[in-house]
Design an enzyme around this catalytic site. Structure first.
Site, PDB file in Angstrom:
ATOM      1  N   LYS A 120      -2.754   7.664  12.868  1.00  0.00           N
ATOM      2  CA  LYS A 120      -4.073   7.205  13.297  1.00  0.00           C
ATOM      3  C   LYS A 120      -5.027   8.381  13.569  1.00  0.00           C
ATOM      4  CE  LYS A 120      -3.190   2.815  13.008  1.00  0.00           C
ATOM      5  NZ  LYS A 120      -3.797   2.036  11.913  1.00  0.00           N
ATOM      6  N   ASN A 129      -6.973  -1.418   6.159  1.00  0.00           N
ATOM      7  CA  ASN A 129      -6.564  -2.032   7.429  1.00  0.00           C
ATOM      8  C   ASN A 129      -5.047  -2.167   7.590  1.00  0.00           C
ATOM      9  OD1 ASN A 129      -6.894  -4.241   9.710  1.00  0.00           O
ATOM     10  ND2 ASN A 129      -5.664  -5.176   8.095  1.00  0.00           N
ATOM     11  N   TYR A 187       3.094   6.910  14.557  1.00  0.00           N
ATOM     12  CA  TYR A 187       1.914   6.039  14.564  1.00  0.00           C
ATOM     13  C   TYR A 187       0.676   6.831  15.007  1.00  0.00           C
ATOM     14  CZ  TYR A 187      -0.862   1.783  15.477  1.00  0.00           C
ATOM     15  OH  TYR A 187      -1.828   0.805  15.456  1.00  0.00           O
ATOM     16  N   VAL A 202       0.806  -1.231   0.000  1.00  0.00           N
ATOM     17  CA  VAL A 202       0.000   0.000   0.000  1.00  0.00           C
ATOM     18  C   VAL A 202       0.839   1.281   0.000  1.00  0.00           C
ATOM     19  CG1 VAL A 202      -2.060  -1.051   1.035  1.00  0.00           C
ATOM     20  CG2 VAL A 202      -0.328   0.012   2.524  1.00  0.00           C
TER      21      VAL A 202
HETATM   22  P1  NAI Z   1      -0.861  -7.598  11.815  1.00  0.00           P
HETATM   23  O1  NAI Z   1       0.609  -7.317  11.841  1.00  0.00           O
HETATM   24  O2  NAI Z   1      -1.335  -8.894  12.318  1.00  0.00           O
HETATM   25  O3  NAI Z   1      -1.420  -7.372  10.342  1.00  0.00           O
HETATM   26  C1  NAI Z   1      -1.045  -6.291   9.557  1.00  0.00           C
HETATM   27  C2  NAI Z   1      -0.993  -6.733   8.095  1.00  0.00           C
HETATM   28  O4  NAI Z   1      -0.678  -5.579   7.314  1.00  0.00           O
HETATM   29  C3  NAI Z   1       0.088  -7.787   7.831  1.00  0.00           C
HETATM   30  O5  NAI Z   1      -0.445  -8.866   7.115  1.00  0.00           O
HETATM   31  C4  NAI Z   1       1.122  -7.031   7.009  1.00  0.00           C
HETATM   32  O6  NAI Z   1       1.806  -7.851   6.074  1.00  0.00           O
HETATM   33  C5  NAI Z   1       0.245  -5.992   6.322  1.00  0.00           C
HETATM   34  N1  NAI Z   1       1.037  -4.868   5.849  1.00  0.00           N
HETATM   35  C6  NAI Z   1       2.014  -4.176   6.501  1.00  0.00           C
HETATM   36  N2  NAI Z   1       2.548  -3.263   5.693  1.00  0.00           N
HETATM   37  C7  NAI Z   1       1.896  -3.359   4.503  1.00  0.00           C
HETATM   38  C8  NAI Z   1       2.010  -2.691   3.265  1.00  0.00           C
HETATM   39  N3  NAI Z   1       2.923  -1.742   3.065  1.00  0.00           N
HETATM   40  N4  NAI Z   1       1.179  -3.036   2.265  1.00  0.00           N
HETATM   41  C9  NAI Z   1       0.255  -4.018   2.453  1.00  0.00           C
HETATM   42  N5  NAI Z   1       0.117  -4.707   3.578  1.00  0.00           N
HETATM   43  C10 NAI Z   1       0.935  -4.376   4.604  1.00  0.00           C
HETATM   44  O7  NAI Z   1      -1.481  -6.386  12.649  1.00  0.00           O
HETATM   45  P2  NAI Z   1      -2.985  -5.992  13.046  1.00  0.00           P
HETATM   46  O8  NAI Z   1      -2.944  -5.658  14.474  1.00  0.00           O
HETATM   47  O9  NAI Z   1      -3.984  -6.938  12.549  1.00  0.00           O
HETATM   48  O10 NAI Z   1      -3.108  -4.601  12.257  1.00  0.00           O
HETATM   49  C11 NAI Z   1      -4.243  -4.232  11.497  1.00  0.00           C
HETATM   50  C12 NAI Z   1      -4.543  -2.774  11.740  1.00  0.00           C
HETATM   51  O11 NAI Z   1      -4.996  -2.600  13.070  1.00  0.00           O
HETATM   52  C13 NAI Z   1      -3.336  -1.845  11.600  1.00  0.00           C
HETATM   53  O12 NAI Z   1      -3.720  -0.688  10.888  1.00  0.00           O
HETATM   54  C14 NAI Z   1      -2.973  -1.509  13.029  1.00  0.00           C
HETATM   55  O13 NAI Z   1      -2.322  -0.263  13.132  1.00  0.00           O
HETATM   56  C15 NAI Z   1      -4.343  -1.498  13.668  1.00  0.00           C
HETATM   57  N6  NAI Z   1      -4.374  -1.616  15.110  1.00  0.00           N
HETATM   58  C16 NAI Z   1      -3.866  -2.716  15.769  1.00  0.00           C
HETATM   59  C17 NAI Z   1      -3.980  -2.845  17.140  1.00  0.00           C
HETATM   60  C18 NAI Z   1      -3.520  -4.069  17.879  1.00  0.00           C
HETATM   61  O14 NAI Z   1      -3.540  -4.077  19.111  1.00  0.00           O
HETATM   62  N7  NAI Z   1      -3.104  -5.129  17.214  1.00  0.00           N
HETATM   63  C19 NAI Z   1      -4.606  -1.784  17.932  1.00  0.00           C
HETATM   64  C20 NAI Z   1      -5.104  -0.683  17.159  1.00  0.00           C
HETATM   65  C21 NAI Z   1      -4.984  -0.622  15.808  1.00  0.00           C
END
Ligand code: NAI
Length: 258
Positions: A166, A96, A162, A70
């Protein structure tokens, strides 16, 4: 007055999810597919994503994976067109994909952290929405959900890139909700609290429990599915009068004083 029977089904809708190989993106893609949507999974990590696509399709649901970084504007444009052509349109966009963009403001590599964080978690959303817009405009129930964070509602030290990304996502959501108001395209965002995903996997269990005990009303981390269900609620055709919302899915983190 009788009910008009607004639909609580996304069956047949086309949904594109970024960062769908892991965590909340994966849970969202799996849930949407199980609900009958045609799901385009996109991620920079293609190998992990292939396993998810395989699991969804072998259960008899409709999904296909696309490699998409992305942070690359040209990949976004090409991917969105391909997805819409493959599935015959686009109704739902879930922005996401995210990364941990931590580091104090005086870190030597702060400029790089800032650029990566803002590109991945804010500029990418803008580009995805711009690319998806011509297709969303053809939909009779177009929905955009951006995954922000409770970091967009408050702040933790040493992760300013970050937090800024957000917070920006919440502003973008509100702004576009107003901008698209006359078109019936809703734009909402979810602010997850602590969730067990790839992003939090390196926080050890004792620290997780201590944090949850102190900060979270429900005293625990959530699993990704608990966020995915709220995302589903926001993309239902029946969610037609909800727009510009920043919905905390945080176990009471943001309302807890003591
Ligand atoms: P995760 O690390 O399990 O999943 C994130 C996914 O995004 C991974 O599959 C990764 O390969 C993909 N990704 C990273 N950079 C990318 C790029 N340049 N292009 C395409 N894909 C890319 O993490 P999670 O927690 O499921 O994250 C999802 C969203 O939730 C994120 O935006 C994160 O900031 C947000 N979030 C997470 C929290 C948590 O406690 N885990 C809390 C609040 C928000």
């Amino acid at each position: 007055m009788s009910l008009t029977k607004l639909s609580r089904s996304i069956e047949g809708k086309v949904a594109l999810v970024t960062g769908a190989a892991s965590g909340m993106g994966q849970a969202t893609a799996e849930l949407f597919a199980e609900q009958g949507a045609k799901v385009a999974l996109t991620d920079v990590s293609i190998e992990a994503q292939e396993h998810v696509v395989e699991r969804i399709t072998s259960a008899g649901y409709v999904a296909r994976g696309w490699h998409l970084d992305v942070t690359d504007a040209s990949q976004i444009e090409a991917c969105v067109v391909e997805v819409a052509e493959h599935f015959g349109g686009l109704d739902i966009l879930v922005n996401n994909a995210g990364i941990g963009a931590g580091g104090p403001i005086d870190a030597d590599d702060y400029e790089a952290i800032w650029e990566r964080g803002i590109n991945t978690m804010l500029t990418a959303h803008v580009r995805m929405i711009r690319a998806a817009l011509p297709y969303l405009r053809q939909s009779d129930s177009a929905r955009i959900v951006n995954i922000a964070s409770t970091e967009g509602l408050g702040a933790t030290k040493r992760i300013s890139a970050y937090t800024t990304a957000k917070t920006g996502v919440i502003g973008l959501t509100r702004s576009l909700a107003v901008e698209f108001g006359t078109e019936g395209i809703t734009v909402n965002c979810i602010c997850p609290g602590p969730i067990r995903t790839g992003m939090t996997a390196n926080i050890d269990e004792a620290n997780k429990q201590e944090y949850a005990r102190r900060r979270v009303a429900l005293k625990r981390y959530a699993v990704p599915e608990e966020v995915a269900h709220m995302t589903l609620s926001l993309v239902l055709p029946a969610a037609s009068f909800v727009t510009g919302v920043a919905l905390p899915v945080d176990g009471g983190l943001t309302i807890k004083n003591a």
